[in-house]
Design a protein around this motif. Structure first.
Motif, PDB file in Angstrom:
ATOM      1  N   ALA A  43       4.292   1.758   2.893  1.00  0.00           N
ATOM      2  CA  ALA A  43       5.047   0.600   3.404  1.00  0.00           C
ATOM      3  C   ALA A  43       4.184  -0.260   4.322  1.00  0.00           C
ATOM      4  CB  ALA A  43       6.292   1.078   4.141  1.00  0.00           C
ATOM      5  N   SER A  44       3.204   0.364   4.997  1.00  0.00           N
ATOM      6  CA  SER A  44       2.371  -0.442   5.900  1.00  0.00           C
ATOM      7  C   SER A  44       1.145  -1.034   5.193  1.00  0.00           C
ATOM      8  CB  SER A  44       1.957   0.381   7.125  1.00  0.00           C
ATOM      9  OG  SER A  44       1.129   1.436   6.706  1.00  0.00           O
ATOM     10  N   GLY A  45       1.135  -0.952   3.858  1.00  0.00           N
ATOM     11  CA  GLY A  45       0.104  -1.674   3.114  1.00  0.00           C
ATOM     12  C   GLY A  45      -1.025  -0.807   2.580  1.00  0.00           C
ATOM     13  N   VAL A  46      -0.964   0.511   2.778  1.00  0.00           N
ATOM     14  CA  VAL A  46      -2.033   1.380   2.270  1.00  0.00           C
ATOM     15  C   VAL A  46      -1.680   1.756   0.826  1.00  0.00           C
ATOM     16  CG1 VAL A  46      -3.263   3.550   2.635  1.00  0.00           C
ATOM     17  CG2 VAL A  46      -2.369   2.290   4.596  1.00  0.00           C
ATOM     18  N   SER A  47      -2.606   1.559  -0.111  1.00  0.00           N
ATOM     19  CA  SER A  47      -2.323   1.928  -1.511  1.00  0.00           C
ATOM     20  C   SER A  47      -2.632   3.397  -1.715  1.00  0.00           C
ATOM     21  CB  SER A  47      -3.186   1.113  -2.471  1.00  0.00           C
ATOM     22  OG  SER A  47      -2.833  -0.220  -2.404  1.00  0.00           O
ATOM     23  N   ILE A  48      -1.618   4.159  -2.099  1.00  0.00           N
ATOM     24  CA  ILE A  48      -1.798   5.602  -2.325  1.00  0.00           C
ATOM     25  C   ILE A  48      -1.132   5.947  -3.652  1.00  0.00           C
ATOM     26  CG2 ILE A  48      -1.231   7.927  -1.466  1.00  0.00           C
ATOM     27  CD1 ILE A  48      -1.120   6.723   1.353  1.00  0.00           C
ATOM     28  N   SER A  49      -1.877   6.635  -4.515  1.00  0.00           N
ATOM     29  CA  SER A  49      -1.247   7.075  -5.770  1.00  0.00           C
ATOM     30  C   SER A  49      -0.721   8.489  -5.552  1.00  0.00           C
ATOM     31  CB  SER A  49      -2.263   7.055  -6.911  1.00  0.00           C
ATOM     32  OG  SER A  49      -3.181   8.104  -6.728  1.00  0.00           O
ATOM     33  N   SER A  50       0.394   8.793  -6.209  1.00  0.00           N
ATOM     34  CA  SER A  50       0.868  10.178  -6.103  1.00  0.00           C
ATOM     35  C   SER A  50       1.038  10.734  -7.514  1.00  0.00           C
ATOM     36  CB  SER A  50       2.155  10.223  -5.284  1.00  0.00           C
ATOM     37  OG  SER A  50       3.261  10.142  -6.105  1.00  0.00           O
ATOM     38  N   SER A  51       0.600  11.975  -7.715  1.00  0.00           N
ATOM     39  CA  SER A  51       0.686  12.629  -9.022  1.00  0.00           C
ATOM     40  C   SER A  51       1.044  14.097  -8.750  1.00  0.00           C
ATOM     41  CB  SER A  51      -0.676  12.535  -9.727  1.00  0.00           C
ATOM     42  OG  SER A  51      -1.593  13.382  -9.059  1.00  0.00           O
ATOM     43  N   PRO A  52       1.316  14.875  -9.807  1.00  0.00           N
ATOM     44  CA  PRO A  52       1.637  16.295  -9.541  1.00  0.00           C
ATOM     45  C   PRO A  52       0.511  17.003  -8.774  1.00  0.00           C
ATOM     46  CG  PRO A  52       2.155  15.702 -11.811  1.00  0.00           C
ATOM     47  CD  PRO A  52       1.453  14.521 -11.216  1.00  0.00           C
ATOM     48  N   LYS A  53      -0.721  16.478  -8.886  1.00  0.00           N
ATOM     49  CA  LYS A  53      -1.843  17.138  -8.183  1.00  0.00           C
ATOM     50  C   LYS A  53      -1.880  16.787  -6.700  1.00  0.00           C
ATOM     51  CE  LYS A  53      -5.183  17.750 -11.879  1.00  0.00           C
ATOM     52  NZ  LYS A  53      -6.399  17.191 -12.460  1.00  0.00           N
ATOM     53  N   SER A  63      -7.059  -5.731  -0.402  1.00  0.00           N
ATOM     54  CA  SER A  63      -6.253  -5.148   0.680  1.00  0.00           C
ATOM     55  C   SER A  63      -6.870  -5.438   2.047  1.00  0.00           C
ATOM     56  CB  SER A  63      -6.159  -3.633   0.483  1.00  0.00           C
ATOM     57  OG  SER A  63      -5.697  -3.036   1.664  1.00  0.00           O
ATOM     58  N   LEU A  64      -5.999  -5.700   3.008  1.00  0.00           N
ATOM     59  CA  LEU A  64      -6.458  -5.980   4.369  1.00  0.00           C
ATOM     60  C   LEU A  64      -6.102  -4.828   5.310  1.00  0.00           C
ATOM     61  CD1 LEU A  64      -5.271  -9.697   4.371  1.00  0.00           C
ATOM     62  CD2 LEU A  64      -7.638  -8.900   4.181  1.00  0.00           C
ATOM     63  N   GLY A  74     -11.383   0.386  13.291  1.00  0.00           N
ATOM     64  CA  GLY A  74     -10.797   0.453  14.632  1.00  0.00           C
ATOM     65  C   GLY A  74     -10.491  -0.909  15.238  1.00  0.00           C
ATOM     66  N   GLN A  75     -11.166  -1.929  14.759  1.00  0.00           N
ATOM     67  CA  GLN A  75     -10.968  -3.252  15.361  1.00  0.00           C
ATOM     68  C   GLN A  75      -9.887  -4.053  14.623  1.00  0.00           C
ATOM     69  OE1 GLN A  75     -14.859  -4.959  13.921  1.00  0.00           O
ATOM     70  NE2 GLN A  75     -14.096  -6.889  14.746  1.00  0.00           N
ATOM     71  N   ILE A  76      -9.480  -3.573  13.436  1.00  0.00           N
ATOM     72  CA  ILE A  76      -8.529  -4.323  12.600  1.00  0.00           C
ATOM     73  C   ILE A  76      -7.110  -3.794  12.803  1.00  0.00           C
ATOM     74  CG2 ILE A  76      -7.938  -5.003  10.218  1.00  0.00           C
ATOM     75  CD1 ILE A  76     -10.712  -6.003  10.894  1.00  0.00           C
ATOM     76  N   HIS A  77      -6.190  -4.702  13.073  1.00  0.00           N
ATOM     77  CA  HIS A  77      -4.778  -4.326  13.212  1.00  0.00           C
ATOM     78  C   HIS A  77      -4.011  -5.088  12.138  1.00  0.00           C
ATOM     79  CE1 HIS A  77      -5.405  -2.221  17.040  1.00  0.00           C
ATOM     80  NE2 HIS A  77      -6.479  -2.996  17.019  1.00  0.00           N
ATOM     81  N   TYR A  78      -3.622  -4.354  11.114  1.00  0.00           N
ATOM     82  CA  TYR A  78      -2.990  -4.989   9.950  1.00  0.00           C
ATOM     83  C   TYR A  78      -1.467  -4.855  10.018  1.00  0.00           C
ATOM     84  CZ  TYR A  78      -1.210  -5.518   5.254  1.00  0.00           C
ATOM     85  OH  TYR A  78      -0.466  -5.902   4.176  1.00  0.00           O
ATOM     86  N   PHE A  79      -0.780  -5.926   9.697  1.00  0.00           N
ATOM     87  CA  PHE A  79       0.686  -5.911   9.650  1.00  0.00           C
ATOM     88  C   PHE A  79       1.114  -6.539   8.332  1.00  0.00           C
ATOM     89  CE2 PHE A  79      -0.644  -6.088  14.010  1.00  0.00           C
ATOM     90  CZ  PHE A  79       0.199  -5.189  14.658  1.00  0.00           C
ATOM     91  N   SER A  80       2.131  -5.929   7.700  1.00  0.00           N
ATOM     92  CA  SER A  80       2.610  -6.573   6.468  1.00  0.00           C
ATOM     93  C   SER A  80       3.315  -7.871   6.820  1.00  0.00           C
ATOM     94  CB  SER A  80       3.498  -5.643   5.655  1.00  0.00           C
ATOM     95  OG  SER A  80       4.447  -5.063   6.488  1.00  0.00           O
ATOM     96  N   VAL A 103      -6.199  -9.293  14.508  1.00  0.00           N
ATOM     97  CA  VAL A 103      -4.820  -9.083  14.050  1.00  0.00           C
ATOM     98  C   VAL A 103      -4.691  -9.842  12.736  1.00  0.00           C
ATOM     99  CG1 VAL A 103      -2.386  -9.515  14.534  1.00  0.00           C
ATOM    100  CG2 VAL A 103      -3.950  -8.935  16.409  1.00  0.00           C
ATOM    101  N   VAL A 104      -4.378  -9.114  11.661  1.00  0.00           N
ATOM    102  CA  VAL A 104      -4.296  -9.777  10.353  1.00  0.00           C
ATOM    103  C   VAL A 104      -2.968  -9.419   9.711  1.00  0.00           C
ATOM    104  CG1 VAL A 104      -5.646  -7.916   9.236  1.00  0.00           C
ATOM    105  CG2 VAL A 104      -5.488 -10.136   8.127  1.00  0.00           C
ATOM    106  N   ALA A 105      -2.358 -10.391   9.027  1.00  0.00           N
ATOM    107  CA  ALA A 105      -1.035 -10.144   8.458  1.00  0.00           C
ATOM    108  C   ALA A 105      -0.980 -10.605   7.011  1.00  0.00           C
ATOM    109  CB  ALA A 105       0.025 -10.877   9.267  1.00  0.00           C
ATOM    110  N   GLN A 106      -0.188  -9.881   6.258  1.00  0.00           N
ATOM    111  CA  GLN A 106       0.029 -10.245   4.848  1.00  0.00           C
ATOM    112  C   GLN A 106       0.824 -11.551   4.777  1.00  0.00           C
ATOM    113  OE1 GLN A 106      -1.170  -8.889   2.247  1.00  0.00           O
ATOM    114  NE2 GLN A 106       0.082  -9.714   0.601  1.00  0.00           N
ATOM    115  N   ARG A 107       1.781 -11.689   5.686  1.00  0.00           N
ATOM    116  CA  ARG A 107       2.547 -12.947   5.769  1.00  0.00           C
ATOM    117  C   ARG A 107       3.036 -13.138   7.189  1.00  0.00           C
ATOM    118  NH1 ARG A 107       6.333  -9.158   4.072  1.00  0.00           N
ATOM    119  NH2 ARG A 107       5.092  -8.662   2.260  1.00  0.00           N
ATOM    120  N   GLN A 108       3.356 -14.398   7.526  1.00  0.00           N
ATOM    121  CA  GLN A 108       3.882 -14.708   8.860  1.00  0.00           C
ATOM    122  C   GLN A 108       5.233 -15.401   8.677  1.00  0.00           C
ATOM    123  OE1 GLN A 108       0.333 -15.836  11.702  1.00  0.00           O
ATOM    124  NE2 GLN A 108       0.267 -17.192   9.951  1.00  0.00           N
ATOM    125  N   THR A 109       6.189 -15.015   9.518  1.00  0.00           N
ATOM    126  CA  THR A 109       7.499 -15.673   9.396  1.00  0.00           C
ATOM    127  C   THR A 109       7.538 -16.971  10.202  1.00  0.00           C
ATOM    128  OG1 THR A 109       8.291 -14.285  11.195  1.00  0.00           O
ATOM    129  CG2 THR A 109       8.803 -13.550   8.950  1.00  0.00           C
TER     130      THR A 109
END
Ligand code: BTN
Length: 308
Positions: A43-53, A63-64, A74-80, A103-109
């Motif tokens: 949910a916080s933007g990290v791509s993770i695959s999940s499989s039976p293994k 990806s940011l 350590g210097q990057i603070h990412y927000f969706s 501070v980097v964001a996927q979108r800003q409201t």
């Protein structure tokens, strides 16, 4: 370190599939908790695959997420999503975050631009603020914005071979359309800069044309999508190098060599005023020198620049 961060660290170190069982044993938490934290990471933007293994990190060049930046993580603070990276960066700066926190964001409201305009910040653009704490006199602080514009234009030129040109004070144009805008905010204590936050909005894979006909994205210019992370990394490399040995004359010279404003008839709009003239130069502090209709010279230090 939170369980979520511990899981992320283990996935980075494993560089391979890691079973839920192993993670749960290493962290001393249940497999259900592992899954809950994995969902939080996704949910916080990290791509993770999940499989039976098990679970595996998937690297995505666009990806940011902080972990993708390797040594810079350590210097990057990412927000969706944030209201504005400027607000988050200001809060972090006031709490004492280190120099060059990003501070980097996927979108800003509530993305904002200069002169109280809104900055449309849909998915696909690059929206970030850098907290800089330069040990330079307050008087030359305005040159930090110019330096950011110069280095972002150089980054775009060298990565994508696009004629990215500066428009006073610190916009970047390509094909006569706006590609990038920069906003800054500073706090000083006496003669010392506490922080300067440089907020940069670059149209990358978003479609700014829908709201703003005179805007353009890298995707439209190149006819393909462009990964955002390498742009941010390359910009930070250049910008940090400049800030480590801040050279006002070099910034001015580079700006003069790559701008579309000097020599043009312009109108400079401020919140309550407008001045017309021919742009003849920028001064040592980045102010725009105008020759007025009566031949007098006047320097303007802020405002929006419109060509006549
Ligand atoms: C302008 O051209 O008017 C300046 C636009 C600046 C937009 C950027 S996007 C990241 C940062 N957060 C904001 O709310 N604004 C700046």
């Amino acid at each position: 370190m939170s369980p979520k961060d511990k899981i992320l660290k283990r996935l980075i170190e494993a560089d391979n599939v890691l079973s839920g069982e192993v993670i749960s044993a290493q962290l001393g938490i249940s497999r259900v908790s592992v899954w809950k934290h994995i969902k939080g990471l996704i949910a916080s933007g990290v791509s993770i695959s999940s499989s039976p293994k098990g679970y595996r990190l998937i690297s995505d060049p666009d990806s940011l997420a902080a972990w993708e930046f390797g040594a810079r993580a350590g210097q990057i603070h990412y927000f969706s999503e944030v209201s504005s990276t400027m607000d988050t960066a200001r809060a972090m700066a006031r709490e004492g975050c280190p120099d060059h926190t990003v501070v980097v964001a996927q979108r800003q409201t509530h993305g904002r631009g200069r002169l109280k305009r809104t900055w449309s910040s849909a998915d696909g653009g690059l929206y970030f603020s850098v907290v800089a704490r330069p040990t330079i006199p307050v008087m030359v602080a305005s040159l930090v914005n110019l330096a950011a514009a110069v280095h972002m234009a150089d980054t775009i030129r060298s990565l994508h071979h696009i004629e990215a040109i500066l428009k006073w004070p610190n916009d970047i144009y390509a094909n006569q359309q706006k590609l990038c805008g920069i906003l800054s905010q500073m706090e000083a204590e006496g003669d010392q800069i506490a922080y300067i936050n440089i907020g940069i909005g670059l149209n990358v894979n978003n479609d700014p044309e829908t709201n703003e006909p005179r805007a353009i994205s890298l995707k439209s210019l190149l006819g393909r999508s462009v990964p955002r992370r390498e742009i941010l990394e390359a910009f930070l490399d250049r910008f940090e190098k400049q800030m480590a040995h801040f050279d006002p004359l070099a910034v001015i010279a580079r700006w003069r060599a790559n701008n579309m404003t000097i020599g043009r008839a312009v109108r400079i709009q401020t919140i309550n005023n407008a001045i017309e003239g021919t742009a003849v130069d920028i001064d040592a502090l980045g102010g725009l020198v105008l020759r007025l209709a009566d031949g007098r010279r006047q320097t303007v230090v802020h405002g929006d620049c419109f060509e006549q």
